[in-house]
Design an enzyme around this catalytic site. Structure first.
Site, mmCIF file in Angstrom:
data_model
loop_
_atom_site.group_PDB
_atom_site.id
_atom_site.type_symbol
_atom_site.label_atom_id
_atom_site.label_comp_id
_atom_site.label_asym_id
_atom_site.label_seq_id
_atom_site.Cartn_x
_atom_site.Cartn_y
_atom_site.Cartn_z
ATOM 1 N N GLY A 90 2.619 2.421 -2.443
ATOM 2 C CA GLY A 90 2.589 3.073 -3.749
ATOM 3 C C GLY A 90 3.614 2.545 -4.728
ATOM 4 O O GLY A 90 3.857 3.157 -5.773
ATOM 5 N N LYS A 91 4.212 1.406 -4.435
ATOM 6 C CA LYS A 91 5.262 0.856 -5.298
ATOM 7 C C LYS A 91 4.776 0.639 -6.729
ATOM 8 O O LYS A 91 5.417 1.080 -7.688
ATOM 9 C CB LYS A 91 5.788 -0.473 -4.725
ATOM 10 N N SER A 92 3.659 -0.071 -6.868
ATOM 11 C CA SER A 92 3.157 -0.382 -8.213
ATOM 12 C C SER A 92 2.732 0.873 -8.957
ATOM 13 O O SER A 92 2.944 0.994 -10.178
ATOM 14 C CB SER A 92 1.983 -1.360 -8.130
ATOM 15 N N GLY A 98 0.789 -1.223 0.000
ATOM 16 C CA GLY A 98 0.000 0.000 0.000
ATOM 17 C C GLY A 98 0.820 1.270 0.000
ATOM 18 O O GLY A 98 0.265 2.373 0.023
ATOM 19 N N SER A 144 9.809 -7.061 -0.413
ATOM 20 C CA SER A 144 11.177 -7.487 -0.062
ATOM 21 C C SER A 144 11.597 -6.906 1.288
ATOM 22 O O SER A 144 12.454 -6.025 1.355
ATOM 23 C CB SER A 144 12.175 -7.127 -1.167
#
Length: 241
Positions: free
Chosen positions: A79-81, A77, A148
């Site tokens: 905001g990586k993607s 959640g 990760s």
């Protein structure tokens, strides 16, 4: 202040925004990073590389592009993607080959045989790093989007890819922000005890100590985050201009 541009999927797959944001991020252009342990290339006695591959330098000279891996890490959640896909689009618009390896897609495909034990998590990262290395060797900017959570796992990935081609990108949002977004409903399930070993709740997350780039997605809009990453890529020879 403006409304949060970070998309949060609803049940139908559409997105909406809920949080207030202001601009802000920090990043470093060059940081000495510890090397992970590189697994031996010929650890099986009867497997050989019979045909020598095209040298990386020759490939990059002919393509006019230097490949590398941007390893996004952060809580679910954070905001990586969102940032990864925004950066991928911008790079393609600039004529630069880029590809996102996304955690959910990998878990549903290449790594669908893996669970969430410590051993399976380590193998998940190892496979991803090996695939990312191949993308980087081919001159592509590979953007990986995975929680990760442990530093040693990320160090392993760095060792596989190569320190000179690996940039750890910290997509930073505190737990409260990530829980408020909860785009997949996983925090709610973790709090209810429906899932266990969930990072940030009952499983540890170790933030990077010296990320190449740190982006606070609570105060940085996706387009601003993308601009920061493009600056990093230009400064490190992976994007012209």
């Amino acid at each position: 202040m403006s409304r949060d541009p970070w998309p949060v999927p609803n049940a139908s797959g559409a997105t909406h925004s809920t949080l207030a944001v202001a601009a802000g991020a920090t990043f470093l252009l060059s940081v000495p990073m510890p090397s992970g342990t590189l697994p031996p290339m010929n650890h099986r006695p009867n497997i050989f590389n019979q045909v020598k591959p095209i040298p990386r330098a020759e490939r990059e000279r002919k393509l006019g592009a230097r490949g590398g891996v941007l390893w996004f890490t952060g809580l679910s959640g954070s905001g990586k993607s969102t940032v990864a896909r925004a950066l991928e689009h911008r790079l393609l618009d600039l004529g630069r080959m880029a590809y996102v390896l996304d955690g959910d897609e990998i878990r549903n495909g290449l790594n669908r045989d893996l669970g969430f034990t410590q051993g399976d998590r380590e193998e998940n990262i190892r496979r991803i790093a090996e695939v990312a290395r191949l993308f980087a060797e081919s001159g592509v900017v590979c953007i990986t989007s995975f929680i990760s959570p442990l530093r040693r796992h990320r160090d392993t990935a760095r060792g596989i890819v190569g320190t000179d081609r690996f940039a750890e990108i910290f997509i930073d949002a505190d737990l409260a922000t990530c829980e408020a977004r909860d785009p997949k409903g996983l925090y709610k399930k973790a709090r209810a005890g429906e899932i266990t070993q969930f990072t940030g709740i009952d499983s540890a997350y170790e933030p990077p100590e010296h990320p190449a780039v740190r982006i606070d997605t609570g105060t940085t809009a996706p387009d601003q985050a993308t601009d920061l990453l493009l600056t990093y890529l230009r400064a490190n020879g992976m994007l012209a201009g």
